[in-house]
Design a protein around this motif. Structure first.
Motif, PDB file in Angstrom:
ATOM      1  N   ASP A 112       0.811  -1.215   0.000  1.00 12.13           N
ATOM      2  CA  ASP A 112       0.000   0.000   0.000  1.00 12.13           C
ATOM      3  C   ASP A 112       0.849   1.272   0.000  1.00 12.13           C
ATOM      4  O   ASP A 112       0.474   2.270   0.623  1.00 12.13           O
ATOM      5  CB  ASP A 112      -0.950  -0.006   1.203  1.00 12.13           C
ATOM      6  CG  ASP A 112      -2.114   0.958   1.025  1.00 12.13           C
ATOM      7  OD1 ASP A 112      -2.477   1.249  -0.137  1.00 12.13           O
ATOM      8  OD2 ASP A 112      -2.647   1.442   2.039  1.00 12.13           O
ATOM      9  N   ASN A 113       1.987   1.230  -0.694  1.00  6.42           N
ATOM     10  CA  ASN A 113       2.874   2.389  -0.806  1.00  6.42           C
ATOM     11  C   ASN A 113       2.943   2.878  -2.244  1.00  6.42           C
ATOM     12  O   ASN A 113       2.965   2.078  -3.182  1.00  6.42           O
ATOM     13  CB  ASN A 113       4.288   2.038  -0.339  1.00  6.42           C
ATOM     14  CG  ASN A 113       4.489   2.355   1.138  1.00  6.42           C
ATOM     15  OD1 ASN A 113       3.548   2.360   1.923  1.00  6.42           O
ATOM     16  ND2 ASN A 113       5.724   2.627   1.515  1.00  6.42           N
ATOM     17  N   LEU A 114       3.017   4.179  -2.409  1.00  9.86           N
ATOM     18  CA  LEU A 114       3.190   4.757  -3.735  1.00  9.86           C
ATOM     19  C   LEU A 114       4.664   4.732  -4.121  1.00  9.86           C
ATOM     20  O   LEU A 114       5.550   4.862  -3.268  1.00  9.86           O
ATOM     21  CB  LEU A 114       2.671   6.192  -3.757  1.00  9.86           C
ATOM     22  CG  LEU A 114       1.171   6.370  -3.521  1.00  9.86           C
ATOM     23  CD1 LEU A 114       0.817   7.856  -3.515  1.00  9.86           C
ATOM     24  CD2 LEU A 114       0.353   5.627  -4.555  1.00  9.86           C
ATOM     25  N   LEU A 115       4.931   4.593  -5.412  1.00 11.57           N
ATOM     26  CA  LEU A 115       6.309   4.577  -5.913  1.00 11.57           C
ATOM     27  C   LEU A 115       6.842   5.983  -6.139  1.00 11.57           C
ATOM     28  O   LEU A 115       8.043   6.218  -6.040  1.00 11.57           O
ATOM     29  CB  LEU A 115       6.364   3.812  -7.244  1.00 11.57           C
ATOM     30  CG  LEU A 115       5.942   2.338  -7.230  1.00 11.57           C
ATOM     31  CD1 LEU A 115       5.976   1.798  -8.653  1.00 11.57           C
ATOM     32  CD2 LEU A 115       6.831   1.519  -6.309  1.00 11.57           C
ATOM     33  N   VAL A 116       5.980   6.888  -6.513  1.00 14.37           N
ATOM     34  CA  VAL A 116       6.314   8.261  -6.898  1.00 14.37           C
ATOM     35  C   VAL A 116       6.934   8.284  -8.294  1.00 14.37           C
ATOM     36  O   VAL A 116       6.547   9.055  -9.159  1.00 14.37           O
ATOM     37  CB  VAL A 116       7.236   8.959  -5.876  1.00 14.37           C
ATOM     38  CG1 VAL A 116       7.537  10.392  -6.323  1.00 14.37           C
ATOM     39  CG2 VAL A 116       6.595   8.949  -4.484  1.00 14.37           C
ATOM     40  N   GLU A 117       7.915   7.424  -8.503  1.00 17.46           N
ATOM     41  CA  GLU A 117       8.554   7.326  -9.815  1.00 17.46           C
ATOM     42  C   GLU A 117       9.190   5.950  -9.961  1.00 17.46           C
ATOM     43  O   GLU A 117       9.355   5.219  -8.976  1.00 17.46           O
ATOM     44  CB  GLU A 117       9.641   8.392  -9.968  1.00 17.46           C
ATOM     45  CG  GLU A 117      10.803   8.194  -9.008  1.00 17.46           C
ATOM     46  CD  GLU A 117      11.950   9.154  -9.263  1.00 17.46           C
ATOM     47  OE1 GLU A 117      11.876   9.891 -10.268  1.00 17.46           O
ATOM     48  OE2 GLU A 117      12.914   9.130  -8.473  1.00 17.46           O
ATOM     49  N   ILE A 118       9.540   5.608 -11.172  1.00 17.33           N
ATOM     50  CA  ILE A 118      10.369   4.428 -11.424  1.00 17.33           C
ATOM     51  C   ILE A 118      11.776   4.943 -11.682  1.00 17.33           C
ATOM     52  O   ILE A 118      12.032   5.571 -12.718  1.00 17.33           O
ATOM     53  CB  ILE A 118       9.850   3.612 -12.623  1.00 17.33           C
ATOM     54  CG1 ILE A 118       8.466   3.046 -12.280  1.00 17.33           C
ATOM     55  CG2 ILE A 118      10.822   2.485 -12.966  1.00 17.33           C
ATOM     56  CD1 ILE A 118       7.832   2.262 -13.392  1.00 17.33           C
ATOM     57  N   PRO A 119      12.694   4.723 -10.755  1.00 18.41           N
ATOM     58  CA  PRO A 119      14.025   5.331 -10.866  1.00 18.41           C
ATOM     59  C   PRO A 119      14.827   4.742 -12.022  1.00 18.41           C
ATOM     60  O   PRO A 119      14.588   3.604 -12.437  1.00 18.41           O
ATOM     61  CB  PRO A 119      14.676   5.006  -9.523  1.00 18.41           C
ATOM     62  CG  PRO A 119      13.943   3.806  -9.024  1.00 18.41           C
ATOM     63  CD  PRO A 119      12.543   3.930  -9.523  1.00 18.41           C
ATOM     64  N   PRO A 120      15.780   5.493 -12.543  1.00 18.12           N
ATOM     65  CA  PRO A 120      16.627   4.994 -13.636  1.00 18.12           C
ATOM     66  C   PRO A 120      17.425   3.752 -13.244  1.00 18.12           C
ATOM     67  O   PRO A 120      17.847   2.995 -14.122  1.00 18.12           O
ATOM     68  CB  PRO A 120      17.559   6.174 -13.930  1.00 18.12           C
ATOM     69  CG  PRO A 120      16.862   7.369 -13.375  1.00 18.12           C
ATOM     70  CD  PRO A 120      16.083   6.894 -12.203  1.00 18.12           C
ATOM     71  N   THR A 121      17.621   3.547 -11.949  1.00 22.93           N
ATOM     72  CA  THR A 121      18.387   2.384 -11.480  1.00 22.93           C
ATOM     73  C   THR A 121      17.554   1.102 -11.440  1.00 22.93           C
ATOM     74  O   THR A 121      18.061   0.047 -11.046  1.00 22.93           O
ATOM     75  CB  THR A 121      18.937   2.659 -10.077  1.00 22.93           C
ATOM     76  OG1 THR A 121      17.847   2.991  -9.199  1.00 22.93           O
ATOM     77  CG2 THR A 121      19.936   3.804 -10.101  1.00 22.93           C
ATOM     78  N   ALA A 122      16.287   1.181 -11.831  1.00 25.01           N
ATOM     79  CA  ALA A 122      15.418   0.001 -11.784  1.00 25.01           C
ATOM     80  C   ALA A 122      15.868  -1.032 -12.807  1.00 25.01           C
ATOM     81  O   ALA A 122      15.642  -0.868 -14.003  1.00 25.01           O
ATOM     82  CB  ALA A 122      13.976   0.412 -12.035  1.00 25.01           C
TER      83      ALA A 122
END
Length: 210
Positions: A112-122
């Motif tokens: 139940d947490n938001l990611l905010v973004e998908i980081p470039p390190t993913a």
């Protein structure tokens, strides 16, 4: 003449009985086919859209009543990585879904947490959630959906997930095995229930279930 008429009568009666039986067989076959279609309606996977979210939440609330997540979580995943979000649809009704997206190595999000973004390190691919209504389970539909997600995951070195409800044996069919555990991972897993396990699968060209 009487005998002749009687003979014609019997032949006519036999013909009617044959025709009646023939139609009865067709009727029974039609009824059985229709009944099977109602009990096992066809379903197929397609991309998830914003207008699906209310129906997706109904499935999530039914399947994951003990692990609830807000609608904002699903809305964000669709916005950040739509190619990893699909729904199972039958007769214009949503009966299942899969949500997945890239994450940094060994950093699955807390429940139940938001990611905010998908980081470039993913560089890992994470299957966040799979849910299918009971009436559509046991028909290979989950495997079809997972295959679609794993096709997207091939762009990343590893696919990972958090297994719940004792589903390790199911995920092993797709090559997943328990990953290394540590303090941070253990703390995160506790939010998913006592039986939660972190699983990983090295991406290859063949990831079909056995």
């Amino acid at each position: 003449m009487t005998h002749s008429n009687r003979s014609c009568h019997w032949r006519f009666t036999s013909l009617i009985i044959f025709v009646t039986d023939h139609h009865l067989v067709i009727l029974l076959i039609w009824h059985e086919t229709t009944l099977n279609a109602k009990m096992n309606p066809t379903a197929s996977w397609r991309p998830m859209y914003n207008h699906d979210l209310s129906a997706v939440m109904l499935v999530a609330d039914e399947i994951h009543s003990g692990l609830p997540e807000g609608a904002s979580v699903f809305a964000e995943r669709v916005e950040l990585f739509p190619e990893g979000c699909i729904v199972l649809e039958s007769r214009q009704e949503i009966c299942g879904y899969i949500v997945s997206h890239p994450i940094p190595r060994r950093c699955p999000p807390a429940l139940d947490n938001l990611l905010v973004e998908i980081p470039p390190t993913a560089d890992h691919y994470y299957i966040h959630d799979l849910a299918i209504r009971p009436s559509f389970q046991g028909r290979g539909l989950a495997a079809e959906g997972i295959k679609k997600v794993l096709d997207v995951a091939r762009n990343y070195r590893t696919t990972c997930l958090i297994s719940v409800y004792g589903t390790l044996a199911f995920w092993k069919r797709f090559g997943f095995e328990p990953g290394m555990d540590d303090v941070d991972m253990s703390a995160k897993l506790r939010g998913y229930g006592n039986d939660a396990m972190y699983l990983e699968c090295q991406n290859t060209t063949e990831q079909a279930p056995v």
